[in-house]
Design an enzyme around this catalytic site. Structure first.
Site, mmCIF file in Angstrom:
data_model
loop_
_atom_site.group_PDB
_atom_site.id
_atom_site.type_symbol
_atom_site.label_atom_id
_atom_site.label_comp_id
_atom_site.label_asym_id
_atom_site.label_seq_id
_atom_site.Cartn_x
_atom_site.Cartn_y
_atom_site.Cartn_z
ATOM 1 C CG ASP A 4 -1.774 -1.305 1.314
ATOM 2 O OD1 ASP A 4 -3.083 -0.907 1.247
ATOM 3 O OD2 ASP A 4 -1.420 -2.259 1.493
ATOM 4 C CB THR A 27 -5.600 -4.278 2.443
ATOM 5 O OG1 THR A 27 -5.416 -3.052 1.745
ATOM 6 C CG2 THR A 27 -4.164 -4.870 2.998
ATOM 7 C CG HIS A 73 -15.372 -5.084 3.732
ATOM 8 N ND1 HIS A 73 -14.339 -5.382 3.049
ATOM 9 C CD2 HIS A 73 -15.068 -4.782 5.165
ATOM 10 C CE1 HIS A 73 -13.108 -5.000 3.754
ATOM 11 N NE2 HIS A 73 -13.692 -4.851 5.049
ATOM 12 C CG ASP A 99 -12.796 1.861 -0.748
ATOM 13 O OD1 ASP A 99 -11.606 1.368 -1.215
ATOM 14 O OD2 ASP A 99 -12.927 1.893 0.383
ATOM 15 C CD GLU A 140 -7.370 2.815 2.108
ATOM 16 O OE1 GLU A 140 -7.496 2.350 0.850
ATOM 17 O OE2 GLU A 140 -7.993 2.152 2.941
ATOM 18 C CG ASP A 156 -10.135 -1.379 -3.541
ATOM 19 O OD1 ASP A 156 -10.540 -1.111 -2.389
ATOM 20 O OD2 ASP A 156 -11.103 -1.528 -4.506
HETATM 21 N N1 LIG Z 1 -17.671 -1.824 7.224
HETATM 22 C C1 LIG Z 1 -17.420 -1.909 6.205
HETATM 23 N N2 LIG Z 1 -18.442 -1.506 4.934
HETATM 24 C C2 LIG Z 1 -18.095 -1.449 3.856
HETATM 25 N N3 LIG Z 1 -16.682 -1.280 3.316
HETATM 26 C C3 LIG Z 1 -15.798 -1.613 3.964
HETATM 27 C C4 LIG Z 1 -15.998 -1.784 5.507
HETATM 28 N N4 LIG Z 1 -14.755 -1.789 6.111
HETATM 29 C C5 LIG Z 1 -13.722 -1.727 4.993
HETATM 30 N N5 LIG Z 1 -14.353 -1.696 4.111
HETATM 31 C C6 LIG Z 1 -13.949 -1.385 2.668
HETATM 32 O O1 LIG Z 1 -14.102 -2.266 1.458
HETATM 33 C C7 LIG Z 1 -13.265 -2.382 0.884
HETATM 34 C C8 LIG Z 1 -13.012 -3.769 0.235
HETATM 35 O O2 LIG Z 1 -14.186 -4.019 -0.458
HETATM 36 P P1 LIG Z 1 -14.529 -5.683 -0.653
HETATM 37 O O3 LIG Z 1 -14.750 -5.949 0.445
HETATM 38 O O4 LIG Z 1 -15.749 -5.419 -1.595
HETATM 39 O O5 LIG Z 1 -13.487 -5.921 -1.145
HETATM 40 C C9 LIG Z 1 -11.867 -1.796 1.286
HETATM 41 O O6 LIG Z 1 -11.569 -0.607 0.670
HETATM 42 C C10 LIG Z 1 -12.357 -1.389 2.486
HETATM 43 O O7 LIG Z 1 -11.720 -0.375 3.234
HETATM 44 P P2 LIG Z 1 -10.399 -0.337 3.946
HETATM 45 O O8 LIG Z 1 -9.492 -0.351 2.627
HETATM 46 O O9 LIG Z 1 -10.213 0.753 4.589
HETATM 47 O O10 LIG Z 1 -10.228 -1.649 4.481
HETATM 48 MG MG LIG Z 2 -9.904 0.096 -0.690
#
Ligand SMILES: Nc1ncnc2c1ncn2[C@@H]1O[C@H](COP(=O)(O)O)[C@@H](O)[C@H]1OP(=O)(O)O
Ligand SMILES: [Mg+2]
Length: 446
Positions: free
Chosen positions: A143, A235, A324, A378, A166, A233
């Site tokens: 990242d 992670t 998520h 995102d 980010e 994106d």
């Molecule tokens: N509670 C949440 N609800 C929705 N998206 C989230 C949540 N927590 C983290 N994310 C974000 O969902 C994205 C990944 O999406 P997916 O699950 O569809 O692959 C990441 O960018 C992540 O952010 P972060 O990078 O801050 O962890």
């Molecule tokens: Mg992301």
């Protein structure tokens, strides 16, 4: 942060940095065009190394050729280009494309491609230098490293633009071992992509790397030119061995105008090598190339979302992480729409990429918690990539996505992407289930 005095009309190329735009007198431009025409004409006769070094690496050449083209005196140059050998394609592409945002798209694609070299190395490495951020989400050396590379490239090419990123360097500045790990992967990626140095610049050392990482603190997405980056994106998917994406978008006055998604683990085109890079410019459609391609020499392929006549024909995708998005609500929506195929689960904005590639039709992302605010990085790149491929993106109440409200998308809840032909049908069902499950849309916070 740089001042945000960079508002430009949509569709215009970023002016070169101040010293570059100083070559503006017509006489100089005319003679520059003549000299360049002669140089291009005799180029194939000169020793290749001299020509390459001269044409590809002198800042003066870049300044003059950019000015020549934008002044309309580029005709001689373009005629002369026909006589040039393939090694000058990079320069030709840069100098002769008049499409809006062509320069931004090209630099964004190259920057994402170079970042992908770094992320791919970390993906297969045993040590990923994972730390947990204050919001409990993971971040790795990939990242940080990818963010440094992309922001360095933006700084070199668009120094007046603002950036939302980010990550920041906070965790690195208090941990010199981690900083060294990041520098190792950055310097390795730079060495492996030396050919891009003329266009994207370099990172001179650890201290400049930290400076670049911190260029993404902008909070205003409503005015001027603002880039939004998610360097890795998904992670969690990256750490699990799943999908992830490098996502870069340019917003102009709060509207996404350019988007690039590098997806190293998506299946390749025509059964080829894994990894694709998609890009879109507002009004110009979405294109795809292999991620490992020589991007300047590879013809972009147009890609469009599958046109289906009923939502029941769709296959839908959703995130892997149950924290998520609400898998149960998504399943209920799919059943109500008459969808019988099981969901395809994949991490990151690779979901937007997949439906833009016609490898699925619907993306459902219903919130687990109504307090969660989706982040601009995102969704911005994925949003334009789906829209320009013929799709519609909306929130769960059927509202367009408001990218003007800063680092988070606080005016929207949930996210759905679908083909235009079935958007009314899908949005009606999603809206009804959303209201029943979460209640009516919260009042605007503005
Ligand atoms: N509670 C949440 N609800 C929705 N998206 C989230 C949540 N927590 C983290 N994310 C974000 O969902 C994205 C990944 O999406 P997916 O699950 O569809 O692959 C990441 O960018 C992540 O952010 P972060 O990078 O801050 O962890
Ligand atoms: Mg992301």
């Amino acid at each position: 942060m740089k001042p945000s005095g960079s508002i430009r009309a949509a569709g215009t190329r970023t002016p070169r940095p101040p010293e570059e735009s100083s070559i503006s007198i017509n006489t100089i431009l005319f003679w520059a065009a003549v000299c360049l025409g002669i140089l291009f004409t005799i180029a194939p006769l000169l020793p290749l190394r001299f020509v390459d070094v001269f044409l590809l690496s002198t800042p003066l050449f870049r300044r003059v050729s950019t000015s020549v083209c934008s002044s309309g005196l580029g005709a001689g140059l373009r005629v002369a280009e026909r006589f040039c050998s393939a090694s000058h394609l990079q320069v030709r592409t840069m100098a002769s494309s008049g499409a809006p945002y062509a320069w931004e798209r090209r630099i964004a694609e190259l920057a994402v491609q170079r970042a992908a070299v770094l992320t791919k190395a970390v993906y297969t490495a045993r040590v990923k230098g994972t730390v947990t951020k204050s919001d409990k989400s993971p971040v790795t050396i990939a990242d940080f490293g990818a963010q440094a590379l992309v922001f360095g490239a933006l700084e070199r090419n668009f120094p007046a633009d603002n950036i939302i990123g980010e990550e920041d360097s906070g965790d690195l500045r208090t941990n010199s071992d981690l900083t060294s790990l990041v520098w190792d992967v950055v310097s390795t990626a730079l060495a492996e992509t030396q050919g891009l140095e003329g266009d994207l610049g370099t990172v001179s050392g650890q201290s400049q790397m930290l400076e670049f990482i911190d260029k993404g603190a902008c909070a205003n997405s409503a005015t001027g030119r603002v880039w939004a980056l998610d360097p890795v994106d998904g992670t969690k998917g990256f750490l699990r061995g799943g999908q992830y994406a490098i996502a870069l978008a340019l917003l102009v006055d709060g509207v996404v105008q350019v988007g690039v998604l590098g997806c190293p683990n998506l299946p390749g085109l025509d059964g080829g090598e894994e990894g694709v890079i998609l890009s879109a410019v507002r009004g110009q459609g979405t294109t795809v190339k292999p991620l490992s391609a020589d991007l300047d020499k590879t013809e972009p392929r147009k890609t469009t979302i599958n046109a289906i006549s009923s939502a029941s024909e769709a296959s839908f995708c959703e995130g892997v992480e149950s924290g998520h998005s609400a898998h149960d609500v998504q399943a209920r929506i799919a059943t109500t729409l008459g969808i019988t195929k099981p969901s395809v689960q994949l991490d990151s904005q690779a979901k937007y990429a997949s439906i833009a590639l016609g490898r699925g039709e619907l993306y459902l992302r219903l919130p687990v918690s109504m307090t969660y605010e989706e982040k601009i990085w995102d969704h911005a790149a994925g949003n334009i990539i789906v829209e320009e491929a013929g799709g519609v993106v909306a929130d769960m109440y059927g509202r367009p996505i408001d990218f003007t409200v800063g680092r988070t998308l606080k005016e929207n809840k949930g996210m759905i992407a679908m083909p235009k032909q079935v958007s009314e049908e899908v949005m009606k069902v999603v809206r009804e289930i959303a209201v029943e499950h979460y209640g009516p849309p919260p009042k605007s916070s503005l």
